[in-house]
Motif scaffolding. Sequence first.
Motif, PDB file in Angstrom:
ATOM      1  N   SER A 108      40.856  48.080  43.236  1.00 59.09           N
ATOM      2  CA  SER A 108      41.404  46.815  42.755  1.00 59.09           C
ATOM      3  C   SER A 108      40.346  45.996  42.019  1.00 59.09           C
ATOM      4  CB  SER A 108      41.962  46.012  43.933  1.00 59.09           C
ATOM      5  OG  SER A 108      42.381  44.732  43.524  1.00 59.09           O
ATOM      6  N   ILE A 109      39.141  45.936  42.576  1.00 64.99           N
ATOM      7  CA  ILE A 109      38.071  45.158  41.956  1.00 64.99           C
ATOM      8  C   ILE A 109      37.659  45.777  40.621  1.00 64.99           C
ATOM      9  CG2 ILE A 109      35.683  44.386  42.203  1.00 64.99           C
ATOM     10  CD1 ILE A 109      36.199  44.301  45.260  1.00 64.99           C
ATOM     11  N   LEU A 110      37.531  47.084  40.590  1.00 64.11           N
ATOM     12  CA  LEU A 110      37.177  47.762  39.338  1.00 64.11           C
ATOM     13  C   LEU A 110      38.238  47.522  38.265  1.00 64.11           C
ATOM     14  CD1 LEU A 110      35.756  51.085  40.774  1.00 64.11           C
ATOM     15  CD2 LEU A 110      34.506  49.505  39.288  1.00 64.11           C
ATOM     16  N   ASN A 111      39.496  47.549  38.658  1.00 62.44           N
ATOM     17  CA  ASN A 111      40.574  47.292  37.695  1.00 62.44           C
ATOM     18  C   ASN A 111      40.506  45.868  37.142  1.00 62.44           C
ATOM     19  OD1 ASN A 111      41.858  49.803  37.569  1.00 62.44           O
ATOM     20  ND2 ASN A 111      43.067  49.395  39.413  1.00 62.44           N
ATOM     21  N   ALA A 170      31.644  52.444  50.420  1.00 57.46           N
ATOM     22  CA  ALA A 170      32.968  52.368  49.804  1.00 57.46           C
ATOM     23  C   ALA A 170      34.053  52.565  50.850  1.00 57.46           C
ATOM     24  CB  ALA A 170      33.087  53.409  48.696  1.00 57.46           C
ATOM     25  N   ASP A 171      33.851  53.514  51.761  1.00 61.93           N
ATOM     26  CA  ASP A 171      34.798  53.722  52.861  1.00 61.93           C
ATOM     27  C   ASP A 171      34.925  52.463  53.707  1.00 61.93           C
ATOM     28  OD1 ASP A 171      35.524  56.320  52.290  1.00 61.93           O
ATOM     29  OD2 ASP A 171      34.297  57.236  53.866  1.00 61.93           O
ATOM     30  N   PHE A 172      33.796  51.818  53.967  1.00 56.03           N
ATOM     31  CA  PHE A 172      33.774  50.632  54.823  1.00 56.03           C
ATOM     32  C   PHE A 172      34.500  49.463  54.145  1.00 56.03           C
ATOM     33  CE2 PHE A 172      31.592  46.802  56.491  1.00 56.03           C
ATOM     34  CZ  PHE A 172      31.880  46.960  57.838  1.00 56.03           C
ATOM     35  N   ILE A 173      34.279  49.290  52.860  1.00 56.07           N
ATOM     36  CA  ILE A 173      34.950  48.227  52.106  1.00 56.07           C
ATOM     37  C   ILE A 173      36.451  48.495  52.020  1.00 56.07           C
ATOM     38  CG2 ILE A 173      35.176  47.182  49.798  1.00 56.07           C
ATOM     39  CD1 ILE A 173      32.164  47.753  49.428  1.00 56.07           C
ATOM     40  N   GLY A 174      36.792  49.760  51.818  1.00 60.91           N
ATOM     41  CA  GLY A 174      38.183  50.160  51.571  1.00 60.91           C
ATOM     42  C   GLY A 174      38.304  50.644  50.134  1.00 60.91           C
ATOM     43  N   LEU A 175      38.702  51.906  49.964  1.00 59.23           N
ATOM     44  CA  LEU A 175      38.751  52.456  48.609  1.00 59.23           C
ATOM     45  C   LEU A 175      39.799  51.758  47.757  1.00 59.23           C
ATOM     46  CD1 LEU A 175      38.224  56.287  49.217  1.00 59.23           C
ATOM     47  CD2 LEU A 175      36.573  54.413  49.116  1.00 59.23           C
ATOM     48  N   GLU A 225      44.088  41.172  48.348  1.00 58.45           N
ATOM     49  CA  GLU A 225      43.512  40.976  47.003  1.00 58.45           C
ATOM     50  C   GLU A 225      44.546  41.343  45.932  1.00 58.45           C
ATOM     51  OE1 GLU A 225      39.769  40.016  44.843  1.00 58.45           O
ATOM     52  OE2 GLU A 225      40.852  39.397  46.619  1.00 58.45           O
ATOM     53  N   ASN A 226      45.530  40.459  45.808  1.00 63.50           N
ATOM     54  CA  ASN A 226      46.624  40.674  44.861  1.00 63.50           C
ATOM     55  C   ASN A 226      46.839  39.382  44.094  1.00 63.50           C
ATOM     56  OD1 ASN A 226      49.658  40.275  44.227  1.00 63.50           O
ATOM     57  ND2 ASN A 226      49.500  42.499  44.513  1.00 63.50           N
ATOM     58  N   ILE A 227      46.709  39.426  42.780  1.00 59.79           N
ATOM     59  CA  ILE A 227      46.735  38.206  41.978  1.00 59.79           C
ATOM     60  C   ILE A 227      48.059  37.470  42.096  1.00 59.79           C
ATOM     61  CG2 ILE A 227      47.334  39.551  39.921  1.00 59.79           C
ATOM     62  CD1 ILE A 227      45.427  36.196  40.058  1.00 59.79           C
ATOM     63  N   ASP A 228      49.171  38.184  42.075  1.00 55.46           N
ATOM     64  CA  ASP A 228      50.475  37.515  42.154  1.00 55.46           C
ATOM     65  C   ASP A 228      50.651  36.796  43.483  1.00 55.46           C
ATOM     66  OD1 ASP A 228      51.203  38.385  39.600  1.00 55.46           O
ATOM     67  OD2 ASP A 228      52.054  40.250  40.364  1.00 55.46           O
ATOM     68  N   SER A 284      37.020  39.102  43.343  1.00 57.69           N
ATOM     69  CA  SER A 284      36.920  39.415  41.908  1.00 57.69           C
ATOM     70  C   SER A 284      37.859  38.615  41.014  1.00 57.69           C
ATOM     71  CB  SER A 284      37.199  40.907  41.679  1.00 57.69           C
ATOM     72  OG  SER A 284      38.501  41.253  42.131  1.00 57.69           O
ATOM     73  N   ILE A 285      38.931  38.053  41.556  1.00 57.40           N
ATOM     74  CA  ILE A 285      39.962  37.415  40.732  1.00 57.40           C
ATOM     75  C   ILE A 285      39.500  36.035  40.255  1.00 57.40           C
ATOM     76  CG2 ILE A 285      42.337  36.527  40.746  1.00 57.40           C
ATOM     77  CD1 ILE A 285      42.975  38.737  42.814  1.00 57.40           C
ATOM     78  N   SER A 286      39.866  35.688  39.036  1.00 52.20           N
ATOM     79  CA  SER A 286      39.417  34.457  38.403  1.00 52.20           C
ATOM     80  C   SER A 286      39.809  33.206  39.191  1.00 52.20           C
ATOM     81  CB  SER A 286      39.999  34.366  36.988  1.00 52.20           C
ATOM     82  OG  SER A 286      39.801  33.074  36.453  1.00 52.20           O
TER      83      SER A 286
END
Length: 296
Positions: free
Chosen positions: A241-244, A231-236, A91-94, A119-121
């Motif tokens: 990253s999603i919150l940002n 949250a642990d299961f998803i990966g902190l 999950e990295n936009i670049d 989450s990314i557009s």
Amino acid sequence: MQIIAVIGAGTMGNGIAHTFAQCGFKVQLIDINDVSLNKGLDTIAKNLDRMVIKEKITVAEKSQTLNNISTFIRLEEGVKNADLVVEAATENIDLKLKIFKQLDEICSDDTILSTNTSSISITQIAATTSRPNKVIGMHFMNPVPIMKLVEVIRGYSTSDDVTNSVMELSKSIGKIPVEVNDYPGFVANRILMPMLNESIETLYNGVAGVEEIDTVMKLGMAHPMGPLQLADFIGLDVCLSILNVMYDGFKNPKYAPCPLLVNMVRAGKLGVKSGEGFYDYSKSKKAEKVSAQFLK
């Protein structure tokens, strides 16, 4: 659609590949090296073994599913002849923009390009291509072979035909697709992540402990899993990253990540994937709470 290319053999990618292959599609699984691909295939095989033990599939169906998957380390070869590409990279936009620019250059004009971004557009990703009408979001839920939901996210230019095709394809693999529009976090994470973040804030503020917070939500709100365990299961790192992304997109303080979450990610305490998060997964038990040092 007959041929599905999946980019990324990690948790989401191998789950997506597994699901399509089990439903009879030919899957071309792509990753940067054989180590990652073999790890992904091993995960698929183990998950299929569990299904055999539970008598949900036969041994012959397991073999056919694995036979439906081919692996590639070269993107050009892996997407060849694909009707649909599902990008499930980090999950990295670049990174995603780079991948979609390459896909646009090497895929057939008829190929639909989708991303499993959480989450990314979609509109931003589509803008790197010459076919924004054929770019769409397919946000699968983890674990993919089990979870029924697929968020189908329309970008600004996604066509009705592409949207309808992806909705019908999702149904054909036993999923329930829900069409949503392209805003940060879409629906699932726009609602889920603030709840997880508030749970972390509650811990950070000393209102209650890890197990206590999770117990309240499980017993009081009928959640199958407490928010800190989830949250642990998803990966902190994924949660951060999603919150940002949402904080940058909305400029609203309610999406600002809790300092505790930021510190834990910096320390490499990412949850299940790293062996420790709010719980300790390095042992057979799951009740060890996060170290007090991260509560400062």
